[in-house]
Design an enzyme around this catalytic site. Sequence first.
Site, PDB file in Angstrom:
ATOM      1  N   THR A   1      -6.107   3.916   7.441  1.00  0.00           N
ATOM      2  CA  THR A   1      -7.608   3.524   7.819  1.00  0.00           C
ATOM      3  C   THR A   1      -8.014   3.349   9.175  1.00  0.00           C
ATOM      4  O   THR A   1      -8.929   3.212   9.573  1.00  0.00           O
ATOM      5  CB  THR A   1      -8.440   2.130   6.619  1.00  0.00           C
ATOM      6  OG1 THR A   1      -7.355   0.995   7.021  1.00  0.00           O
ATOM      7  CG2 THR A   1      -7.835   2.462   5.638  1.00  0.00           C
TER       8      THR A   1
ATOM      9  N   GLN B   1       0.993 -15.137  15.631  1.00  0.00           N
ATOM     10  CA  GLN B   1       0.581 -15.930  16.009  1.00  0.00           C
ATOM     11  C   GLN B   1      -0.660 -16.416  15.723  1.00  0.00           C
ATOM     12  O   GLN B   1      -1.129 -17.863  14.773  1.00  0.00           O
ATOM     13  CB  GLN B   1       0.510 -15.622  17.571  1.00  0.00           C
ATOM     14  CG  GLN B   1      -0.263 -17.676  18.012  1.00  0.00           C
ATOM     15  CD  GLN B   1      -0.222 -17.000  19.874  1.00  0.00           C
ATOM     16  OE1 GLN B   1       0.355 -16.486  20.412  1.00  0.00           O
ATOM     17  NE2 GLN B   1      -1.234 -18.355  20.107  1.00  0.00           N
ATOM     18  N   PHE B   2      -1.867 -15.188  15.263  1.00  0.00           N
ATOM     19  CA  PHE B   2      -3.160 -15.610  15.024  1.00  0.00           C
ATOM     20  C   PHE B   2      -2.845 -16.359  13.392  1.00  0.00           C
ATOM     21  O   PHE B   2      -3.249 -17.034  12.720  1.00  0.00           O
ATOM     22  CB  PHE B   2      -3.469 -14.196  15.022  1.00  0.00           C
ATOM     23  CG  PHE B   2      -5.587 -15.184  14.392  1.00  0.00           C
ATOM     24  CD1 PHE B   2      -5.829 -16.241  14.977  1.00  0.00           C
ATOM     25  CD2 PHE B   2      -5.543 -13.824  13.238  1.00  0.00           C
ATOM     26  CE1 PHE B   2      -7.699 -15.917  14.089  1.00  0.00           C
ATOM     27  CE2 PHE B   2      -7.077 -14.354  12.920  1.00  0.00           C
ATOM     28  CZ  PHE B   2      -7.690 -15.078  13.408  1.00  0.00           C
ATOM     29  N   GLU B   3      -2.192 -16.093  12.522  1.00  0.00           N
ATOM     30  CA  GLU B   3      -1.909 -15.944  11.305  1.00  0.00           C
ATOM     31  C   GLU B   3      -1.035 -16.886  11.074  1.00  0.00           C
ATOM     32  O   GLU B   3      -1.431 -18.344  10.059  1.00  0.00           O
ATOM     33  CB  GLU B   3      -0.842 -15.254  10.631  1.00  0.00           C
ATOM     34  CG  GLU B   3      -2.094 -13.646   9.720  1.00  0.00           C
ATOM     35  CD  GLU B   3      -0.883 -12.272   9.983  1.00  0.00           C
ATOM     36  OE1 GLU B   3      -1.928 -11.040   9.626  1.00  0.00           O
ATOM     37  OE2 GLU B   3       0.055 -12.292  10.501  1.00  0.00           O
TER      38      GLU B   3
ATOM     39  N   THR C   1       6.035 -13.055  14.868  1.00  0.00           N
ATOM     40  CA  THR C   1       6.538 -11.308  14.847  1.00  0.00           C
ATOM     41  C   THR C   1       6.331 -11.364  16.473  1.00  0.00           C
ATOM     42  O   THR C   1       6.637 -10.269  17.045  1.00  0.00           O
ATOM     43  CB  THR C   1       6.178 -10.638  13.268  1.00  0.00           C
ATOM     44  OG1 THR C   1       5.075 -10.823  13.830  1.00  0.00           O
ATOM     45  CG2 THR C   1       6.842 -11.096  12.865  1.00  0.00           C
TER      46      THR C   1
ATOM     47  N   GLY D   1       4.024  -3.707  11.334  1.00  0.00           N
ATOM     48  CA  GLY D   1       4.585  -4.768  10.604  1.00  0.00           C
ATOM     49  C   GLY D   1       5.314  -5.115   9.131  1.00  0.00           C
ATOM     50  O   GLY D   1       5.732  -5.716   9.146  1.00  0.00           O
ATOM     51  N   ASP D   2       5.135  -3.999   8.402  1.00  0.00           N
ATOM     52  CA  ASP D   2       5.640  -3.429   7.428  1.00  0.00           C
ATOM     53  C   ASP D   2       7.064  -3.391   7.519  1.00  0.00           C
ATOM     54  O   ASP D   2       7.934  -3.531   7.221  1.00  0.00           O
ATOM     55  CB  ASP D   2       4.715  -2.049   6.589  1.00  0.00           C
ATOM     56  CG  ASP D   2       3.365  -2.715   6.502  1.00  0.00           C
ATOM     57  OD1 ASP D   2       2.987  -4.133   6.114  1.00  0.00           O
ATOM     58  OD2 ASP D   2       2.500  -1.491   6.410  1.00  0.00           O
TER      59      ASP D   2
ATOM     60  N   SER E   1       1.201  -1.395   0.308  1.00  0.00           N
ATOM     61  CA  SER E   1       0.019   0.287  -0.144  1.00  0.00           C
ATOM     62  C   SER E   1       0.874   1.546   0.284  1.00  0.00           C
ATOM     63  O   SER E   1       2.378   1.370   0.271  1.00  0.00           O
ATOM     64  CB  SER E   1      -0.725  -0.396   0.999  1.00  0.00           C
ATOM     65  OG  SER E   1      -1.256  -1.081   1.395  1.00  0.00           O
TER      66      SER E   1
ATOM     67  N   ASP F   1       4.805 -10.887   4.262  1.00  0.00           N
ATOM     68  CA  ASP F   1       3.976 -10.811   5.484  1.00  0.00           C
ATOM     69  C   ASP F   1       2.381 -11.039   4.859  1.00  0.00           C
ATOM     70  O   ASP F   1       2.291 -10.445   4.822  1.00  0.00           O
ATOM     71  CB  ASP F   1       4.124  -8.865   6.198  1.00  0.00           C
ATOM     72  CG  ASP F   1       3.568  -9.404   6.565  1.00  0.00           C
ATOM     73  OD1 ASP F   1       3.103 -10.051   7.929  1.00  0.00           O
ATOM     74  OD2 ASP F   1       3.586  -8.541   7.722  1.00  0.00           O
TER      75      ASP F   1
END
Length: 310
Positions: free
Chosen positions: A49, A153-155, A188, A233-234, A14, A115
């Site tokens: 956003t 962790q969720f991903e 991460t 994160g980026d 983005s 990512d």
Amino acid sequence: MEPERECRVLSIQSHVVRGYVGNKAATFPLQVLGFEVDTVNSVQFSNHTGYAHWKGQVLNSDELHELYEGLKLNNVNQYDYVLTGYTRDTSFLAMVVDIVQELKQQNSNLVYVCDPVMGDKWNGEGSMYVPKDLLPVYRDKVVPVADIITPNQFEAELLTGRKIHTEKEALEVMDMLHAMGPETVVITSSDLQGPLGNDYLIALGSHRRNGTKVTQRIRVESPKVDAVFVGTGDLFAAMLLAWTHKHPNNLKVACEKTVSAMQHVLQRTIRSAKAQAGGNKPSSAQLELRMVQSKKDIENPDIIVKAAVL
């Protein structure tokens, strides 16, 4: 001294006019660390956003293909790295995979840093903030062509279909992710408890040397920062790309430098945001990462976070 060979990154992320997410968060650190960065802006928004308002345009998969074709016609589609982050559209993601595969045919040493942005946990409950149909595309198409992945962790749980409750389970999930393709896996952030206790965030890394089962595993505990930042994160993925390039078989050092630089940026950002907010809750605008001000820390981070080898 021989100059380092030019290293070129294609970053498909983005773009925001104001602030630091996606390509805006990745380009500056990579350039500062000596990389040529070619950016494809998957969206162009006024700002991220998380603000009350945002406006802008979204690039579709045909437009992505058209841009790539332009590079190809001029024979300038040679890359050492591809970097991707947040995407909302399955056809766009599928086109990214096609481009990565074609670039890998040209350069078998190309490294794809992905990512797999899909969601996160809040108060222990995971939820996806991209359409559900992206999961099978990431799992079955993207991760198999990726070399370095940086899920939270969720991903990691979504990609493997396994829940993580303990560090042992996290290491098993990372092994499953290696088996899907990537040589380097960094979780991460997680809600695991580490030796340093509750005020620290645990990241875990695992590196498998090309095709072998020899695995280096590390744990990094960094102080939690009490604020919601966007673009972290980026920034993390971009700096991990740079430091793994400079320390190819030392994930420990690469992660220490990445996480330390991250801490410097976040601490500077929170100090500055609090000063601007004067006792009120800092706004989205005030919490934009202090990227330019952190140039020296990004270039040569003072190691304030150490990794433990597991």
